[in-house]
Write a protein that holds these residues in place. Structure first.
Motif, mmCIF file in Angstrom:
data_model
loop_
_atom_site.group_PDB
_atom_site.id
_atom_site.type_symbol
_atom_site.label_atom_id
_atom_site.label_comp_id
_atom_site.label_asym_id
_atom_site.label_seq_id
_atom_site.Cartn_x
_atom_site.Cartn_y
_atom_site.Cartn_z
ATOM 1 N N LYS A 60 -10.324 -15.848 4.252
ATOM 2 C CA LYS A 60 -9.142 -16.473 4.840
ATOM 3 C C LYS A 60 -8.694 -15.714 6.087
ATOM 4 N N TRP A 61 -9.690 -15.253 6.836
ATOM 5 C CA TRP A 61 -9.543 -14.600 8.128
ATOM 6 C C TRP A 61 -8.852 -13.241 8.071
ATOM 7 N N PHE A 62 -8.743 -12.667 6.890
ATOM 8 C CA PHE A 62 -8.381 -11.258 6.790
ATOM 9 C C PHE A 62 -9.596 -10.420 7.186
ATOM 10 N N PRO A 63 -9.422 -9.377 7.977
ATOM 11 C CA PRO A 63 -10.520 -8.429 8.206
ATOM 12 C C PRO A 63 -10.641 -7.492 7.016
ATOM 13 N N LEU A 64 -11.779 -6.841 6.882
ATOM 14 C CA LEU A 64 -11.897 -5.793 5.876
ATOM 15 C C LEU A 64 -10.879 -4.695 6.163
ATOM 16 N N TRP A 65 -10.439 -4.057 5.111
ATOM 17 C CA TRP A 65 -9.509 -2.941 5.230
ATOM 18 C C TRP A 65 -10.245 -1.654 5.604
ATOM 19 N N ALA A 66 -11.468 -1.488 5.091
ATOM 20 C CA ALA A 66 -12.228 -0.262 5.330
ATOM 21 C C ALA A 66 -13.705 -0.589 5.465
ATOM 22 N N ILE A 67 -14.372 0.116 6.396
ATOM 23 C CA ILE A 67 -15.773 -0.132 6.702
ATOM 24 C C ILE A 67 -16.519 1.198 6.743
ATOM 25 N N GLY B 25 -15.094 -8.153 -3.481
ATOM 26 C CA GLY B 25 -15.389 -9.569 -3.335
ATOM 27 C C GLY B 25 -14.320 -10.223 -2.488
ATOM 28 N N ASN B 26 -14.597 -11.438 -2.035
ATOM 29 C CA ASN B 26 -13.690 -12.107 -1.106
ATOM 30 C C ASN B 26 -12.324 -12.439 -1.678
ATOM 31 N N GLU B 27 -12.194 -12.414 -2.998
ATOM 32 C CA GLU B 27 -10.895 -12.668 -3.617
ATOM 33 C C GLU B 27 -10.242 -11.394 -4.113
ATOM 34 N N ASN B 28 -10.913 -10.265 -3.919
ATOM 35 C CA ASN B 28 -10.424 -9.022 -4.520
ATOM 36 C C ASN B 28 -10.769 -7.847 -3.597
ATOM 37 N N PHE B 29 -10.021 -7.734 -2.513
ATOM 38 C CA PHE B 29 -10.235 -6.620 -1.592
ATOM 39 C C PHE B 29 -8.896 -6.238 -0.980
ATOM 40 N N VAL B 30 -8.787 -5.005 -0.551
ATOM 41 C CA VAL B 30 -7.530 -4.524 0.035
ATOM 42 C C VAL B 30 -7.301 -5.230 1.364
ATOM 43 N N ARG B 31 -6.092 -5.753 1.524
ATOM 44 C CA ARG B 31 -5.738 -6.420 2.768
ATOM 45 C C ARG B 31 -4.220 -6.390 2.935
#
Length: 522
Positions: free
Chosen positions: A136-143, A156-162
């Motif tokens: 939903k156009w959130f960027p990753l929080w950490a890379i 996963g796309n429904e369960n990540f820090v944002r």
């Protein structure tokens, strides 16, 4: 388990110092070359001199360009693999093999001033590329340093820090990097432009469901479900936050400017109006309804929340969302300072406090801003609030990078416009600093030296460059005249971002030329 992984695990368990950890867990090379000469400082204030020189070396230590190492390292896990790293630097907990969006946004100007232009572009594009329809156009929080998702924060796309503010700050910072570099990739790279476009359109539409008002929302349920605010220790389940709406405002402003530079005039006008309308909405409704100060968030039932919210309090004046030189904003800045002076309300983590100087510098409260800079400087050797992931306060990467930014951008008062071969200056020196000078400041393809003496004299030397620089030399207050290399010149007046009047002279500086502007005559 191989010996390298075992060593990393033992280091984490035993709490060995940061520098020892970093040297043993990564295949470090010698310090990488930088594309410009070293930043050189001179100042009447020894504490600032020492802190700045410390910050340069500390920040360079975190550069990962040309190195190899494991992925997904964290304070309780050794990670795995041994892969080449991208041009990157640490932004976030220094016992994690990752760069974080929030930290990156706050560190990137300090990084630019150290010559890390390619690192900044690589990291910004990595965040931009990580946002997609599935998230939903959130960027990753950490890379990870190789560009892969940092798995501690992504399940996963429904369960990540944002967190909502980061989505918008990345847009603002793309434009800010363009202003410093003149690098047209920030305008023309398709991945970055798509990200910026989605952040100010589809992202808002997808996250404006509970209180439909054009403001992007979080869920009120925590960071893995989508937080509205950078303040993770929430005292109320905010779905809209002061830092979220402030960053959205800056993203609209930045996107309008970027669109104009791309020649998309209609789009630029649309988003300039969106920015102006959002600021009006905040100051006449969202931020001021039923409060004498400012609201700093809303809950899902539409209830406004004011009082102290740390990031969701100070981001509003820091981003220029509150009206400038008006009593409500002045009282709110006093409130922020008082809460920070309170033992119970000051943030435990030093990286949160690192935002405070620029908040007060923006509003020309230079003494208060300098007080908080010194607060940070004097606590570099204290243990961090999350010691197991950091070590000492000074070991948190954001601290060193931001001290560089505070010195060059805030104290010297530099606003660049690289593509136009231009800059403006407006000294923010407090009474305790008689003079401050920096050499080898890079704006686009130019290197310059700037010295501020109190708030009355500015000296600019264009050390190197491919063209002359247009310099707007400013001074706080109303002044009818200044002397430029001994020649009297009439001053003009304008208003700064805080709404305060300043006086300025417009000058042109040739390569190799030294120009001194003073209010003190001849």
């Amino acid at each position: 388990m191989n010996k390298a992984c075992l060593l990393i695990l033992l280091v984490c368990i035993l709490g060995i110092s940061l520098d020892c950890f970093a040297q043993n867990s990564y295949n470090r090379t010698t310090q990488p070359p930088f594309a410009q000469p070293d930043l050189l400082i001179q100042s009447s204030q020894q504490e600032l001199l020492d802190a700045f020189n410390w910050a340069k070396e500390k920040a360079r230590f975190y550069v990962q360009t040309g190195k190899t190492g494991p992925l997904d390292v964290w304070e309780r896990g050794a990670g795995s693999g041994n892969v080449p790293y991208l041009p990157t630097y640490w932004a976030g907990y220094p016992k994690r093999s990752a760069f974080y969006s929030r930290d990156f946004c706050h560190q990137l100007i300090g990084a630019h001033l150290l010559g890390l232009q390619e690192e900044n572009f690589t990291m910004l594009k990595a965040f931009a590329a990580s946002a997609d329809e599935g998230k939903k156009w959130f960027p990753l929080w950490a890379i990870n340093f190789n560009g892969a998702p940092f798995l501690l924060d992504y399940r996963g796309n429904e369960n990540f820090v944002r967190e909502v503010p980061a989505t918008f700050e990345l847009v603002e910072k793309a434009y800010e990097l363009y202003l410093w570099t003149g690098d047209e990739r920030y305008l023309k790279d398709e991945v970055i432009w798509q990200y910026c476009s989605k952040a100010v359109t589809d992202f808002i539409a997808l996250h404006d469901q509970q209180l439909p008002n054009g403001i992007a929302e979080g869920t009120g349920k925590g960071i893995f479900q989508g937080a509205a605010s950078y303040n993770e220790a929430q005292d109320a389940p905010l779905i809209e936050s002061g830092d979220g709406i402030a960053c959205q405002f800056k993203a609209f402003e930045a996107y309008a400017q970027m669109a104009a530079l791309r020649g998309e005039t209609k789009l630029a006008k649309l988003f300039a109006k969106k920015a102006a309308d959002l600021k009006t909405f905040f100051n006449q409704n969202w931020g001021t309804k039923n409060t004498n100060t400012y609201n700093r968030g809303y809950t899902a039932d539409g209830k406004a929340v004011d009082g102290w919210g740390k990031e969701n309090s100070w981001f509003m004046p820091m981003k220029g969302l509150t009206e400038g030189n008006v009593p409500r904003t002045q009282l709110y800045l006093d409130f922020i300072n008082q809460r920070l002076e309170s033992k119970d309300d000051i943030p435990d983590n030093i990286e949160a406090i690192s935002y405070i100087p620029e908040t007060f510098f923006l509003h020309q409260q230079n003494e208060t801003a300098w007080k908080w800079m010194k607060h940070i400087i004097t606590r570099l050797n204290q243990q961090h609030s999350y010691q197991s992931a950091t070590g000492r306060n000074g070991d948190y990467p954001e601290v060193s990078y931001v001290l560089i930014r505070n010195t060059v951008v805030d104290l010297l008062g530099i606003t660049p416009q690289a593509s136009a071969h231009a800059l403006s200056t407006l000294s923010h020196l407090p009474a305790e600093i008689d003079y401050l000078g920096l050499e080898n400041i890079r704006i686009g393809q130019s290197l310059l030296a700037l010295k501020q003496e109190a708030n009355h004299t500015s000296t600019l030397r264009l050390q190197a460059g491919d063209a002359s620089l247009n310099w707007q030399a400013g001074f706080p207050g109303v002044h009818q005249q200044a002397w430029v290399n001994g020649v009297k010149k009439v001053c003009r007046q304008g208003k700064d971002q805080s709404g305060r009047v300043y006086s300025y002279c417009k000058l042109r500086v040739k390569p190799g030329e030294v120009v001194r502007v003073t209010l003190k005559g001849g």
